[in-house]
Scaffold this active site. Structure first.
Site, PDB file in Angstrom:
ATOM      1  N   ASP A 229      -1.015   0.006   4.394  1.00  0.00           N
ATOM      2  CA  ASP A 229      -1.908   1.116   4.052  1.00  0.00           C
ATOM      3  C   ASP A 229      -1.761   2.245   5.090  1.00  0.00           C
ATOM      4  O   ASP A 229      -0.648   2.623   5.431  1.00  0.00           O
ATOM      5  CB  ASP A 229      -3.351   0.602   3.917  1.00  0.00           C
ATOM      6  CG  ASP A 229      -4.265   1.589   3.227  1.00  0.00           C
ATOM      7  OD1 ASP A 229      -4.287   1.622   1.985  1.00  0.00           O
ATOM      8  OD2 ASP A 229      -4.950   2.342   3.944  1.00  0.00           O
ATOM      9  N   TYR A 375      -8.258  10.803   5.183  1.00  0.00           N
ATOM     10  CA  TYR A 375      -7.588  11.358   4.000  1.00  0.00           C
ATOM     11  C   TYR A 375      -7.522  12.879   4.072  1.00  0.00           C
ATOM     12  O   TYR A 375      -6.479  13.477   3.855  1.00  0.00           O
ATOM     13  CB  TYR A 375      -8.309  10.907   2.712  1.00  0.00           C
ATOM     14  CG  TYR A 375      -8.111   9.440   2.417  1.00  0.00           C
ATOM     15  CD1 TYR A 375      -8.880   8.482   3.066  1.00  0.00           C
ATOM     16  CD2 TYR A 375      -7.144   9.004   1.523  1.00  0.00           C
ATOM     17  CE1 TYR A 375      -8.696   7.128   2.822  1.00  0.00           C
ATOM     18  CE2 TYR A 375      -6.952   7.650   1.275  1.00  0.00           C
ATOM     19  CZ  TYR A 375      -7.730   6.720   1.921  1.00  0.00           C
ATOM     20  OH  TYR A 375      -7.535   5.391   1.692  1.00  0.00           O
ATOM     21  N   HIS A 432      -2.007  -5.519  -2.093  1.00  0.00           N
ATOM     22  CA  HIS A 432      -2.122  -4.484  -1.073  1.00  0.00           C
ATOM     23  C   HIS A 432      -2.583  -5.005   0.301  1.00  0.00           C
ATOM     24  O   HIS A 432      -2.163  -4.493   1.326  1.00  0.00           O
ATOM     25  CB  HIS A 432      -3.101  -3.422  -1.578  1.00  0.00           C
ATOM     26  CG  HIS A 432      -3.244  -2.249  -0.677  1.00  0.00           C
ATOM     27  ND1 HIS A 432      -2.223  -1.353  -0.477  1.00  0.00           N
ATOM     28  CD2 HIS A 432      -4.271  -1.829   0.097  1.00  0.00           C
ATOM     29  CE1 HIS A 432      -2.632  -0.423   0.378  1.00  0.00           C
ATOM     30  NE2 HIS A 432      -3.869  -0.682   0.735  1.00  0.00           N
TER      31      HIS A 432
END
Ligand SMILES: *[C@@H]1O[C@H](CO)[C@@H](O)[C@H](O)[C@H]1NC(C)=O
Length: 460
Positions: A229, A375, A432
Site C-alpha cells: 500500500d 492522499y 491487499h
C-alpha cells in the site's frame, strides 16, 4: 445495464485513444526527471529535533477508554441494509451492530495493549515529528550469520499491527541461511502513535526522506525496505531518492504509475495474448472489468485526496463510523467477492479482535484525519511534478503479486520502472493486506528475495 455497457464501451474506446496519445506524447516529450537532493524539511512545530531515542509503551488513559465505551453504547439505530445487499452498498449495518457488540462486551483493551507492547517500541523526533517505531533484533544469532536491517512500511487503513505475525518470521534465524533480519517498523507520520505534520506538503516522497532519516538516527546507513500500500509507494520513492542507502526493495504492491505503464496496461488488458503467456492470462482482468471495479471502489480515494478533513470529522466522532469505514476495506481488498457475504467475509481469514486492534490504533490516537491527508499530500500537482513516478528504480527489486490485490500489473510493465527486477512471484492466494493475511507466504518471499539480492551481480 445494456445502456451502461454501451456507455462503458464507448468510454473505454475513448479512454484508450486518449491514454495512448497522451502516453506517447508524454513519454516522448518529458524525460523522467531524476530528483536531486531533497531538502530536509521540518514538518512539526519545533525547529530543532531532540535526537534522543526513547523507549515507548502503548498506555491509553482511562478517560479515552470510558469515552469510547460511552460512544459505542450510544450507537444509534442504524439504517438497515437493503434486502440481500450485504456489502454491495458499503458496510452492512447489520454486521456493524455485531462488531459494536463484540467491541463493547468481548474486546478487552488492556489485554490488547499488553499484546501490542510485546515488541520493543521507541519514539524519536525526526523533522520535527515524534516518530513511533517497533524495533526487533534477532535473538541467538548463530556464528557467521549476518544481521540485516529491514524497514517494514505499512499503509492506509493499516498500521504496525499488520506486522505482528510477520516480524518473528523475519527475526528468527533459519537453517542454512547466512543472514537474518533486524526489523524496524515505524508508524507512518500521521498514523497511530507517530505525529502528523502541522505544515502542508508531507506526501509520500517527503515521508521517504523522513523515514530514511529515521533509519540513520537508529544507526543504519544501508538497509532493506519492504512495503505494501502506501508503504510500497514510500519504499519505492526511497529507493529512487536514496539508491545508495536502500540495499533492496521488496513490495507486495508493485505499481508503475507512468503514462507508458497506463497505455501498456490498457492495451494488454484488451489483447492479453500479445504480451502474456497463455497460462497466465486467467490472472488478467479485462479492461471493462478493471474500469468497472475502479469506478466502484475508488470513491474513497477521490474523497481523501480532496477533502480529508471533512470526512475526518465524522470518523473522529464515531467509533462505529470509523470501524465501518476501515473494515469495509479489509473486506473488499482482501477478496472482492466478499462484497456478497453478510459479514463481508471478515471472519473468514481474520479474527475480529485483531481487526479491532487496528481500529483502536486509529481511535485512541485520534489519527484518522492525519492519516487521510497522505492522499491529498501525494495526489497533487506539486508531487507529480517531482517526476518520481516516471523515474527508474535501479535498486534490486522484488515484487510479490497477490492474486486478490486491488490492481495487478504484469512483469512486462513493472520492468520499465524497476530496471533491476530480480524476482517476481505470482502468489497462490491472498490480497491487499499481505502481511496480515499471509505472513508465511510474505516472509518466505522476502527471505528468497534478499538471498538473491545478496548474490554478486551477474557478469562480475
Ligand atoms: C500506564 O500508566 C499508568 C498511569 O500513569 C500506570 O499506573 C501504569 O503502570 C502504566 N502501565 C504500563 C503498562 O506502563
Amino acid at each position: 445495464m445494456g445502456f451502461l455497457k454501451i456507455i462503458l464501451g464507448t468510454g473505454a474506446i475513448a479512454a484508450l485513444f486518449l491514454a495512448i496519445s497522451t502516453g506517447i506524447a508524454w513519454h516522448k516529450f518529458s524525460k523522467p526527471y531524476i530528483p536531486g537532493k531533497y531538502p530536509d524539511q521540518i514538518w512539526g512545530k519545533e525547529k530543532t529535533d531532540n535526537l534522543a531515542i526513547v523507549p515507548f509503551k502503548v498506555n491509553v488513559s482511562n478517560e479515552v477508554l470510558s469515552d469510547l465505551q460511552n460512544r459505542l453504547l450510544k450507537t444509534p439505530q442504524l439504517t438497515p441494509p437493503l434486502e440481500d445487499a450485504n456489502f454491495r452498498y458499503g458496510f452492512s449495518s447489520d454486521y456493524l451492530q455485531k462488531v459494536v457488540q463484540f467491541w463493547l462486551k468481548e474486546y478487552k483493551w488492556r489485554e490488547r495493549e499488553a499484546f501490542l507492547n510485546k515488541f520493543p517500541q521507541f519514539k524519536t523526533q525526526v523533522a520535527g515529528l515524534n516518530i513511533h517505531f517497533i524495533h526487533v533484533k534477532p535473538s541467538k544469532v548463530p556464528e557467521g550469520v549476518r544481521v540485516l536491517p529491514l524497514l517494514l512500511l505499512h499503509g492506509w487503513p493499516g498500521s504496525v499491527r499488520e506486522f505482528y505475525d510477520l516480524i518473528p518470521l523475519l527475526t528468527t534465524p533459519r537453517d542454512h541461511e547466512k543472514f537474518v533480519f533486524e526489523v524496524v517498523a515505524p508508524s507512518l507520520p500521521g498514523y497511530g502513535f507517530s505525529d502528523g505534520a502541522s505544515k502542508k506538503g508531507l506526501g509520500a516522497a517527503q515521508m521517504a526522506v523522513v523515514l530514511k532519516s529515521l533509519m540513520e538516527r537508529i544507526g543504519f546507513k544501508k538497509f532493506y525496505v519492504q512495503g505494501g500500500d502506501w508503504g510500497s509507494i514510500i519504499g519505492s520513492d526511497m529507493s529512487i531518492l536514496f539508491p545508495n542507502s536502500v540495499l533492496g526493495y521488496h513490495s507486495n504492491m508493485c505499481f508503475v504509475n507512468s503514462p507508458l505503464a497506463t497505455v501498456k496496461q490498457i492495451i494488454s488488458s484488451i489483447w492479453p495474448s500479445l504480451f502474456i503467456d497463455e497460462d497466465k492470462i486467467s490472472n488478467f482482468r479485462s479492461f471493462g472489468e478493471r474500469l468497472m471495479y475502479l469506478l466502484e471502489e475508488t470513491g474513497y480515494m477521490h474523497l481523501q485526496s480532496t477533502k480529508p478533513d471533512t470526512i475526518g470529522v465524522a470518523l473522529r466522532d464515531s467509533p462505529a463510523g470509523l470501524a465501518s469505514y476501515i473494515l469495509e476495506k479489509f473486506s473488499t481488498w482482501t477478496d472482492r467477492e466478499w462484497r456478497s457475504l453478510a459479514d463481508g467475509g471478515l471472519t473468514k481469514k481474520y479474527k475480529l479482535i485483531n481487526l479491532l486492534d487496528n481500529i483502536m490504533i486509529y481511535w485512541v490516537t485520534g489519527s484518522i484525519t492525519t492519516s487521510l491527508r497522505l492522499y491529498s499530500e501525494t495526489f497533487n500537482k506539486a508531487q507529480f511534478s517531482l517526476g518520481i513516478d516516471r523515474a527508474q528504480c535501479t535498486v534490486p527489486t522484488a515484487c510479490a503479486l497477490f492474486p486478490n490485490e486491488i490492481d495487478y500489473q504484469h512483469e512486462f510493465i513493472l520492468k520499465d520502472k524497476y530496471v533491476n527486477l530480480i524476482q517476481v512471484t505470482e502468489m497462490p492466494r491472498g490480497g491487499h493486506f499481505a502481511a496480515f493475511e499471509e505472513p508465511e507466504l510474505l516472509a518466505d518471499d522476502i527471505w528468497e528475495a534478499v538471498y538473491k539480492m545478496r548474490l554478486p551481480p551477474k557478469g562480475k
